[in-house]
Write a protein that holds these residues in place. Sequence first.
Motif, PDB file in Angstrom:
ATOM      1  N   ARG A 166       2.396  10.171  -9.786  1.00 34.89           N
ATOM      2  CA  ARG A 166       1.568  10.385 -10.979  1.00 34.89           C
ATOM      3  C   ARG A 166       0.741  11.654 -10.867  1.00 34.89           C
ATOM      4  O   ARG A 166       0.567  12.385 -11.849  1.00 34.89           O
ATOM      5  CB  ARG A 166       0.644   9.176 -11.175  1.00 34.89           C
ATOM      6  CG  ARG A 166      -0.231   9.243 -12.413  1.00 34.89           C
ATOM      7  CD  ARG A 166      -0.940   7.947 -12.667  1.00 34.89           C
ATOM      8  NE  ARG A 166      -0.004   6.865 -12.907  1.00 34.89           N
ATOM      9  CZ  ARG A 166      -0.384   5.609 -13.099  1.00 34.89           C
ATOM     10  NH1 ARG A 166      -1.652   5.281 -13.076  1.00 34.89           N
ATOM     11  NH2 ARG A 166       0.535   4.667 -13.303  1.00 34.89           N
ATOM     12  N   LEU A 167       0.250  11.946  -9.657  1.00 31.04           N
ATOM     13  CA  LEU A 167      -0.521  13.170  -9.459  1.00 31.04           C
ATOM     14  C   LEU A 167       0.349  14.401  -9.689  1.00 31.04           C
ATOM     15  O   LEU A 167      -0.065  15.373 -10.326  1.00 31.04           O
ATOM     16  CB  LEU A 167      -1.108  13.180  -8.041  1.00 31.04           C
ATOM     17  CG  LEU A 167      -2.006  14.376  -7.679  1.00 31.04           C
ATOM     18  CD1 LEU A 167      -3.217  14.412  -8.600  1.00 31.04           C
ATOM     19  CD2 LEU A 167      -2.436  14.277  -6.223  1.00 31.04           C
ATOM     20  N   LEU A 168       1.588  14.363  -9.177  1.00 32.80           N
ATOM     21  CA  LEU A 168       2.494  15.480  -9.400  1.00 32.80           C
ATOM     22  C   LEU A 168       2.810  15.647 -10.880  1.00 32.80           C
ATOM     23  O   LEU A 168       2.859  16.763 -11.390  1.00 32.80           O
ATOM     24  CB  LEU A 168       3.784  15.271  -8.594  1.00 32.80           C
ATOM     25  CG  LEU A 168       3.647  15.385  -7.066  1.00 32.80           C
ATOM     26  CD1 LEU A 168       4.958  15.043  -6.393  1.00 32.80           C
ATOM     27  CD2 LEU A 168       3.198  16.779  -6.667  1.00 32.80           C
ATOM     28  N   ASN A 169       3.000  14.517 -11.572  1.00 27.58           N
ATOM     29  CA  ASN A 169       3.269  14.591 -13.007  1.00 27.58           C
ATOM     30  C   ASN A 169       2.074  15.183 -13.758  1.00 27.58           C
ATOM     31  O   ASN A 169       2.243  15.978 -14.687  1.00 27.58           O
ATOM     32  CB  ASN A 169       3.606  13.206 -13.549  1.00 27.58           C
ATOM     33  CG  ASN A 169       4.937  12.683 -13.020  1.00 27.58           C
ATOM     34  OD1 ASN A 169       5.804  13.468 -12.641  1.00 27.58           O
ATOM     35  ND2 ASN A 169       5.105  11.383 -12.987  1.00 27.58           N
ATOM     36  N   ASP A 170       0.844  14.762 -13.347  1.00 26.54           N
ATOM     37  CA  ASP A 170      -0.342  15.306 -13.995  1.00 26.54           C
ATOM     38  C   ASP A 170      -0.466  16.806 -13.738  1.00 26.54           C
ATOM     39  O   ASP A 170      -0.851  17.576 -14.627  1.00 26.54           O
ATOM     40  CB  ASP A 170      -1.597  14.582 -13.490  1.00 26.54           C
ATOM     41  CG  ASP A 170      -1.645  13.127 -13.951  1.00 26.54           C
ATOM     42  OD1 ASP A 170      -0.910  12.794 -14.905  1.00 26.54           O
ATOM     43  OD2 ASP A 170      -2.399  12.331 -13.366  1.00 26.54           O
ATOM     44  N   LEU A 226       0.822  -1.210   0.000  1.00 26.17           N
ATOM     45  CA  LEU A 226       0.000   0.000   0.000  1.00 26.17           C
ATOM     46  C   LEU A 226       0.858   1.262   0.000  1.00 26.17           C
ATOM     47  O   LEU A 226       0.533   2.255  -0.659  1.00 26.17           O
ATOM     48  CB  LEU A 226      -0.931  -0.006   1.218  1.00 26.17           C
ATOM     49  CG  LEU A 226      -2.082  -1.025   1.176  1.00 26.17           C
ATOM     50  CD1 LEU A 226      -2.844  -1.011   2.495  1.00 26.17           C
ATOM     51  CD2 LEU A 226      -3.020  -0.735   0.015  1.00 26.17           C
ATOM     52  N   ALA A 227       1.957   1.222   0.751  1.00 19.55           N
ATOM     53  CA  ALA A 227       2.854   2.376   0.767  1.00 19.55           C
ATOM     54  C   ALA A 227       3.450   2.614  -0.625  1.00 19.55           C
ATOM     55  O   ALA A 227       3.561   3.755  -1.089  1.00 19.55           O
ATOM     56  CB  ALA A 227       3.951   2.171   1.801  1.00 19.55           C
ATOM     57  N   ALA A 228       3.831   1.528  -1.314  1.00 14.14           N
ATOM     58  CA  ALA A 228       4.387   1.673  -2.665  1.00 14.14           C
ATOM     59  C   ALA A 228       3.336   2.228  -3.631  1.00 14.14           C
ATOM     60  O   ALA A 228       3.637   3.099  -4.456  1.00 14.14           O
ATOM     61  CB  ALA A 228       4.900   0.321  -3.163  1.00 14.14           C
ATOM     62  N   LEU A 229       2.083   1.749  -3.512  1.00 11.81           N
ATOM     63  CA  LEU A 229       1.023   2.259  -4.376  1.00 11.81           C
ATOM     64  C   LEU A 229       0.748   3.734  -4.086  1.00 11.81           C
ATOM     65  O   LEU A 229       0.489   4.523  -5.002  1.00 11.81           O
ATOM     66  CB  LEU A 229      -0.249   1.435  -4.174  1.00 11.81           C
ATOM     67  CG  LEU A 229      -0.214   0.004  -4.720  1.00 11.81           C
ATOM     68  CD1 LEU A 229      -1.501  -0.731  -4.351  1.00 11.81           C
ATOM     69  CD2 LEU A 229      -0.030  -0.003  -6.231  1.00 11.81           C
ATOM     70  N   GLY A 230       0.800   4.117  -2.790  1.00 10.13           N
ATOM     71  CA  GLY A 230       0.597   5.518  -2.441  1.00 10.13           C
ATOM     72  C   GLY A 230       1.676   6.406  -3.028  1.00 10.13           C
ATOM     73  O   GLY A 230       1.392   7.487  -3.562  1.00 10.13           O
TER      74      GLY A 230
END
Length: 207
Positions: free
Chosen positions: A78-82, A68-72
Motif C-alpha cells: 500500500r505504501l508503494l502504491n501511495d 504479522l508478516a502478511a500485514l507487513g
Amino acid sequence: MTTPPFVPQPGEPHVPPPPEPAEPPQDPRPGPVAEPGPDPAPAPPATAPGPDPFAVVADAVDGMRDELAALGDQFRRRLLNDREARRSLDGLLTELDHTRKAAEGRIVQPLLYDLVLLVDRVERQAAQGDAFAGSVAAELLALLEKYGMTRIPVTRGPFNPDMQEAVGAIAALSPEQSGEIAEVVRHGYRMDERVVRPQQVRVYNDR
C-alpha cells in the motif's frame, strides 16, 4: 451317598447298621426366580495423554508471526502504491503548470504586451503634465502586476545585457564611468524571471 450293606463276619454279633438319614422332601412349587442384577459398569477407557502446552504456545506464536508478516507485506504494497500515486499526481500537477504557463504565453502575454505599449503612450502624455493620464498609467501598471508582469527597476550601474538593450551612448566624464548606464529611454518588463521586453538605455562611453 449309599452305604454298602453290612455283612457280619463269623463270630461277630449281628449289629444292624444305623439308618441312613432321610432327605428332606422337596417343595414341588417353583421357587422365586432370581432377577438379573445390573450390568457391571464398563471399565473406564484408558486416558490419552493431553496436548503439550509448550507445543500449543509455539503454534500460536507461529500463527501470530505469519499474520504479522502478511500485514507487513500488505502495508509495504500500500505504501508503494501511495508513492506511485503521489508521484503520478506530482507529475500531473507539473504538466498542468507547464500547460498553464504555455497558455499564458500564447494568449495572455500578447494582451499584456499591448497593455505595456498603452502604458508607454499614457506615460508620455503624463510627462506633459496631464494628471489624469498619470492616474491611468498607475492603474494600468497595477493591472499588469496582477497578471504577473512587473517593470524592471531603474538602477544605476554597469550595463546588463540580460535585461537591458543599449540604444545610444553618452560621453563619459571619467574613465571609471565608461560602461555604466547613463539613462533609461524605455522601461522594460518581465514575467517572473523571464524578460518580456528589455529595458532600453543609453550607456556612458569614453570614446
